[in-house]
Write a protein that holds these residues in place. Sequence first.
Motif, PDB file in Angstrom:
ATOM      1  N   GLN A   1       0.826  -1.222   0.000  1.00 16.72           N
ATOM      2  CA  GLN A   1       0.000   0.000   0.000  1.00 16.72           C
ATOM      3  C   GLN A   1       0.855   1.264   0.000  1.00 16.72           C
ATOM      4  O   GLN A   1       2.003   1.249   0.430  1.00 16.72           O
ATOM      5  CB  GLN A   1      -0.905   0.014   1.232  1.00 16.72           C
TER       6      GLN A   1
ATOM      7  N   HIS B   1      -8.801   5.212   9.002  1.00 18.96           N
ATOM      8  CA  HIS B   1      -9.958   4.501   8.470  1.00 18.96           C
ATOM      9  C   HIS B   1      -9.786   3.012   8.711  1.00 18.96           C
ATOM     10  O   HIS B   1      -8.678   2.526   8.974  1.00 18.96           O
ATOM     11  CB  HIS B   1     -10.085   4.745   6.966  1.00 18.96           C
ATOM     12  N   SER B   2     -10.886   2.301   8.554  1.00 17.58           N
ATOM     13  CA  SER B   2     -10.860   0.841   8.702  1.00 17.58           C
ATOM     14  C   SER B   2      -9.829   0.218   7.765  1.00 17.58           C
ATOM     15  O   SER B   2      -9.709   0.624   6.605  1.00 17.58           O
ATOM     16  CB  SER B   2     -12.254   0.307   8.389  1.00 17.58           C
ATOM     17  N   GLY B   3      -9.066  -0.731   8.290  1.00 21.64           N
ATOM     18  CA  GLY B   3      -8.140  -1.490   7.455  1.00 21.64           C
ATOM     19  C   GLY B   3      -6.771  -0.861   7.283  1.00 21.64           C
ATOM     20  O   GLY B   3      -5.911  -1.393   6.581  1.00 21.64           O
TER      21      GLY B   3
ATOM     22  N   LYS C   1      -4.677  -0.209  12.485  1.00 24.15           N
ATOM     23  CA  LYS C   1      -4.687   0.179  13.909  1.00 24.15           C
ATOM     24  C   LYS C   1      -4.425  -1.033  14.806  1.00 24.15           C
ATOM     25  O   LYS C   1      -3.575  -1.002  15.695  1.00 24.15           O
ATOM     26  CB  LYS C   1      -6.033   0.829  14.274  1.00 24.15           C
TER      27      LYS C   1
ATOM     28  N   LEU D   1     -11.429   5.322  14.814  1.00 25.93           N
ATOM     29  CA  LEU D   1     -11.747   5.560  13.403  1.00 25.93           C
ATOM     30  C   LEU D   1     -11.801   7.053  13.087  1.00 25.93           C
ATOM     31  O   LEU D   1     -12.031   7.448  11.958  1.00 25.93           O
ATOM     32  CB  LEU D   1     -13.097   4.915  13.066  1.00 25.93           C
TER      33      LEU D   1
HETATM   34  N1  LIG Z   1      -3.262 -11.995   9.671  1.00 24.12           N
HETATM   35  C1  LIG Z   1      -3.385 -11.236   8.583  1.00 24.12           C
HETATM   36  N2  LIG Z   1      -2.993 -11.696   7.369  1.00 24.12           N
HETATM   37  C2  LIG Z   1      -3.101 -10.926   6.264  1.00 24.12           C
HETATM   38  N3  LIG Z   1      -3.601  -9.675   6.254  1.00 24.12           N
HETATM   39  C3  LIG Z   1      -3.987  -9.163   7.439  1.00 24.12           C
HETATM   40  C4  LIG Z   1      -3.907  -9.911   8.643  1.00 24.12           C
HETATM   41  N4  LIG Z   1      -4.374  -9.139   9.643  1.00 24.12           N
HETATM   42  C5  LIG Z   1      -4.728  -7.975   9.092  1.00 24.12           C
HETATM   43  N5  LIG Z   1      -4.506  -7.990   7.771  1.00 24.12           N
HETATM   44  C6  LIG Z   1      -4.745  -6.874   6.844  1.00 24.12           C
HETATM   45  O1  LIG Z   1      -3.978  -5.776   7.325  1.00 24.12           O
HETATM   46  C7  LIG Z   1      -4.703  -4.558   7.205  1.00 24.12           C
HETATM   47  C8  LIG Z   1      -4.776  -3.865   8.539  1.00 24.12           C
HETATM   48  O2  LIG Z   1      -5.623  -4.617   9.416  1.00 24.12           O
HETATM   49  P1  LIG Z   1      -5.993  -4.090  10.871  1.00 24.12           P
HETATM   50  O3  LIG Z   1      -6.894  -5.077  11.506  1.00 24.12           O
HETATM   51  O4  LIG Z   1      -4.735  -3.745  11.579  1.00 24.12           O
HETATM   52  O5  LIG Z   1      -6.770  -2.742  10.506  1.00 24.12           O
HETATM   53  P2  LIG Z   1      -7.598  -1.739  11.420  1.00 24.12           P
HETATM   54  O6  LIG Z   1      -7.149  -0.362  11.041  1.00 24.12           O
HETATM   55  O7  LIG Z   1      -7.476  -2.109  12.840  1.00 24.12           O
HETATM   56  O8  LIG Z   1      -9.064  -1.982  10.885  1.00 24.12           O
HETATM   57  P3  LIG Z   1     -10.513  -1.809  11.606  1.00 24.12           P
HETATM   58  O9  LIG Z   1     -10.700  -0.354  11.890  1.00 24.12           O
HETATM   59  O10 LIG Z   1     -11.454  -2.305  10.550  1.00 24.12           O
HETATM   60  O11 LIG Z   1     -10.491  -2.656  12.843  1.00 24.12           O
HETATM   61  C9  LIG Z   1      -6.053  -4.929   6.601  1.00 24.12           C
HETATM   62  O12 LIG Z   1      -6.004  -4.645   5.216  1.00 24.12           O
HETATM   63  C10 LIG Z   1      -6.188  -6.416   6.835  1.00 24.12           C
HETATM   64  O13 LIG Z   1      -6.912  -7.021   5.798  1.00 24.12           O
END
Ligand SMILES: Nc1ncnc2c1ncn2[C@@H]1O[C@H](COP(=O)(O)OP(=O)(O)OP(=O)(O)O)[C@@H](O)[C@H]1O
Length: 216
Positions: A18, A44-46, A49, A202
Amino acid sequence: MKLAFKIKNLIPSPLAEQNLSNSEIWDTEELQIDSSKRYLVSAHSGKGKTTFLSILNGTRTDYSGEAILNEKLLSDFTPKDWAQLRREHISFVSQTLSLFPNLTALENIQLKNQLTHFLEESQIVEMAKQLEVEHLLYKNTETLSLGQKQRIAIIRSLCQPFQLLLLDEPFSNLDNVNIEKASQLISTHCEMQNAGFILASLGEEYFFKYDEKLNL
Ligand SMILES: Nc1ncnc2c1ncn2[C@@H]1O[C@H](COP(=O)(O)OP(=O)(O)OP(=O)(O)O)[C@@H](O)[C@H]1O
């Protein structure tokens, strides 16, 4: 013990493809996180965090770059080191909450408290009163609503010694009145322990005063 994290050019494996150029955390030359401060990490989500907090908590190790705690690479910490850190120095409210469904709310809280004998049961009941979950202490957590579970998980995180509290979207199922009460409880306990926290959100800032706000 004060905790000073330094991260350098950190890129978690799932985000390697990314564009991270707007991030104030990922792939930065050097960022210091001090356990005496209160941080808001918004994204944002994903955007990673949960991944970021899991790296600081030692439960994710799939990254490039360096993550250092008190001059030692996190990758050099043993499982025993992490167990001690999580028992005495770093507390975590995970997004999944990690409550045992067949144990009561109080048993879930006490599981952690019994490791360190940190608080008296009367103090736990007082916290439950403040968050209006006292009547749920003897119910199995599988019967609780998500917002009730969040409040139990927040209380549990405060029932151990810590210098840094990691909060992964801890209020996502709470209304404003409960968020304010939970924020006050968290602030009070952080002050009592001379501890800081990192709140992943978020975008909401809630009721805290932050020392630093970082966009992930
Ligand atoms: N075990 C894993 N294997 C592969 N990809 C992963 C794994 N865990 C997370 N990801 C990817 O890494 C990215 C970050 O995930 P993460 O759960 O840290 O995001 P987040 O900001 O906490 O999201 P949210 O706000 O939806 O909880 C996402 O694109 C997710 O699909």
